[in-house]
Design a protein around this motif. Structure first.
Motif, mmCIF file in Angstrom:
data_model
loop_
_atom_site.group_PDB
_atom_site.id
_atom_site.type_symbol
_atom_site.label_atom_id
_atom_site.label_comp_id
_atom_site.label_asym_id
_atom_site.label_seq_id
_atom_site.Cartn_x
_atom_site.Cartn_y
_atom_site.Cartn_z
ATOM 1 N N ALA A 71 0.832 -1.203 0.000
ATOM 2 C CA ALA A 71 0.000 0.000 0.000
ATOM 3 C C ALA A 71 0.868 1.255 0.000
ATOM 4 O O ALA A 71 0.568 2.236 -0.704
ATOM 5 C CB ALA A 71 -0.930 -0.003 1.212
ATOM 6 N N LEU A 72 1.964 1.236 0.770
ATOM 7 C CA LEU A 72 2.864 2.387 0.780
ATOM 8 C C LEU A 72 3.569 2.541 -0.557
ATOM 9 O O LEU A 72 3.801 3.663 -1.031
ATOM 10 C CB LEU A 72 3.886 2.249 1.906
ATOM 11 N N SER A 73 3.931 1.433 -1.191
ATOM 12 C CA SER A 73 4.546 1.488 -2.514
ATOM 13 C C SER A 73 3.585 2.093 -3.535
ATOM 14 O O SER A 73 3.985 2.880 -4.403
ATOM 15 C CB SER A 73 4.975 0.089 -2.964
ATOM 16 N N PHE A 74 2.312 1.723 -3.413
ATOM 17 C CA PHE A 74 1.289 2.315 -4.281
ATOM 18 C C PHE A 74 1.252 3.830 -4.089
ATOM 19 O O PHE A 74 1.173 4.596 -5.064
ATOM 20 C CB PHE A 74 -0.074 1.706 -3.981
ATOM 21 N N ALA A 75 1.301 4.295 -2.827
ATOM 22 C CA ALA A 75 1.259 5.731 -2.543
ATOM 23 C C ALA A 75 2.468 6.435 -3.152
ATOM 24 O O ALA A 75 2.342 7.527 -3.715
ATOM 25 C CB ALA A 75 1.199 5.964 -1.036
ATOM 26 N N ARG A 76 3.639 5.830 -3.027
ATOM 27 C CA ARG A 76 4.839 6.455 -3.596
ATOM 28 C C ARG A 76 4.741 6.529 -5.123
ATOM 29 O O ARG A 76 5.108 7.537 -5.738
ATOM 30 C CB ARG A 76 6.086 5.684 -3.173
ATOM 31 N N GLY A 77 4.230 5.449 -5.736
ATOM 32 C CA GLY A 77 4.055 5.463 -7.179
ATOM 33 C C GLY A 77 3.048 6.505 -7.632
ATOM 34 O O GLY A 77 3.259 7.212 -8.630
ATOM 35 N N LEU A 78 1.934 6.599 -6.893
ATOM 36 C CA LEU A 78 0.923 7.607 -7.207
ATOM 37 C C LEU A 78 1.511 9.005 -7.077
ATOM 38 O O LEU A 78 1.237 9.894 -7.901
ATOM 39 C CB LEU A 78 -0.274 7.440 -6.275
ATOM 40 N N GLY A 79 2.336 9.216 -6.058
ATOM 41 C CA GLY A 79 2.980 10.509 -5.880
ATOM 42 C C GLY A 79 3.883 10.864 -7.054
ATOM 43 O O GLY A 79 3.914 12.014 -7.507
ATOM 44 N N TRP A 80 4.610 9.877 -7.558
ATOM 45 C CA TRP A 80 5.490 10.120 -8.704
ATOM 46 C C TRP A 80 4.669 10.537 -9.919
ATOM 47 O O TRP A 80 5.034 11.474 -10.637
ATOM 48 C CB TRP A 80 6.286 8.847 -9.021
ATOM 49 N N VAL A 81 3.561 9.862 -10.154
ATOM 50 C CA VAL A 81 2.700 10.190 -11.296
ATOM 51 C C VAL A 81 2.097 11.585 -11.126
ATOM 52 O O VAL A 81 2.078 12.394 -12.067
ATOM 53 C CB VAL A 81 1.594 9.130 -11.460
ATOM 54 N N MET A 82 1.601 11.893 -9.925
ATOM 55 C CA MET A 82 0.997 13.201 -9.692
ATOM 56 C C MET A 82 2.010 14.320 -9.887
ATOM 57 O O MET A 82 1.685 15.386 -10.426
ATOM 58 C CB MET A 82 0.415 13.257 -8.269
ATOM 59 N N PHE A 83 3.250 14.081 -9.474
ATOM 60 C CA PHE A 83 4.274 15.118 -9.561
ATOM 61 C C PHE A 83 4.812 15.267 -10.984
ATOM 62 O O PHE A 83 4.938 16.384 -11.497
ATOM 63 C CB PHE A 83 5.417 14.796 -8.596
#
Length: 298
Positions: free
Chosen positions: A30-42
């Motif tokens: 779940a944390l890896s998903f959040a980090r990946g989502l953050g990369w896409v958003m940024f």
């Protein structure tokens, strides 16, 4: 304007559906998903990127553009990870805290010793790392902790948020007698957690922060002065997959101070200086995207 029943239910069930998906994943995934989502958003959607990068450059003019972007990305990823943890909060038990919060029991005992003095304690933790985790962990270990929060416009989401706070008693910030309740609970020897770094709309205390001037509320320090209780200045960061509680200092009001308001201002300025110095060491832990940016003028 009140939300319609359709909007209330649509928002609520969308959040609950996403929570179900997140809770179905292992914590690390779940944390890896959040980090990946953050990369896409940024990098793809450029979420508030221009404004955020400008803020970081203003505080760290000596840093390269690559370093500035790394700080902004880490900040966004950290905030999204906190959102993941908010969704999973009811599943966190003492065993989970022992595994993921470094020296959590030690800091609970330290805070409990201050609570046991009988006058309560004000704990000031900034928008850094996971600023909910200090409360979740200390309350789970048994610290008599309470906090305040704004009421959500969606009543179903408001009730859901209150459930997610878990063992922390949360007072309604907008309730008429909240200030009285805070004083009563501190006087009864409880711990009050508060975020001291939000910019307030009216002039209150001008404090040095990030090399600039911040206009912040003295309310946390004012409660400490009124009740004669200590202030714990602390920060929690993410390190190696764990949450690390850093007890920066314990400040105590001067019982002989004649001007109580000025004493609260002094303590507020000292708190902000301590937090600023600590955040500058690991700026990626700070939430640079906050819409109530602390260095904006009133």
């Amino acid at each position: 304007m009140a939300k319609s029943a359709f909007a209330i239910n649509a928002e609520y069930y969308a959040v609950r559906f996403f929570c179900g998906l997140i809770n179905a994943l292992p914590y690390a995934a779940a944390l890896s998903f959040a980090r990946g989502l953050g990369w896409v958003m940024f990098n793809v959607f450029r979420f508030k990127r221009k404004r955020t990068l400008a803020r970081i450059r203003g505080v760290f003019p000596e840093k390269s553009e690559l370093e500035v972007r790394a700080i902004a990305l880490e900040s966004l990823q950290g905030f999204l990870q906190m959102g993941i943890e908010m969704m999973r909060a009811p599943t966190f038990d003492v065993a989970w805290m022992d595994r993921y919060v470094k020296d959590g029991r030690h800091y609970k005992d330290l805070l409990q010793s201050l609570v046991d003095e009988g006058h309560g304690v004000v704990i000031m933790v900034p928008h850094c790392g996971n600023y909910f985790m200090p409360g979740w962990s200390m309350a789970k270990y048994g610290l008599p902790l309470f906090a305040i929060a704004a009421r959500q416009r969606n009543p179903k989401l408001n009730a859901w948020m209150n459930r997610q706070y878990g063992d922390i008693e949360v007072l309604d910030r907008d309730c008429r007698d909240t200030l009285l309740q805070i004083r009563e609970k501190l006087s009864a020897g409880r711990a009050f957690a508060i975020l001291p770094d939000l910019r307030v709309r009216n002039k209150d205390v001008e404090a040095d922060f990030f090399g600039g001037k911040a206009n912040v509320s003295r309310s946390g320090a004012a409660f400490a002065v009124k009740c004669g209780c200590p202030i714990v200045v602390a920060i929690m960061t993410r390190q190696g997959g764990r949450h690390v509680f850093n007890h920066i200092a314990t400040l105590r009001p001067d019982p002989g101070a004649l001007d109580k308001k000025e004493e609260a201002r002094r303590l507020t300025r000292e708190t902000l200086k301590l937090l600023s110095d600590e955040i500058m060491k690991s700026p990626g832990d700070w939430y640079w995207y906050n819409k109530r940016w602390i260095l904006e003028p009133v």
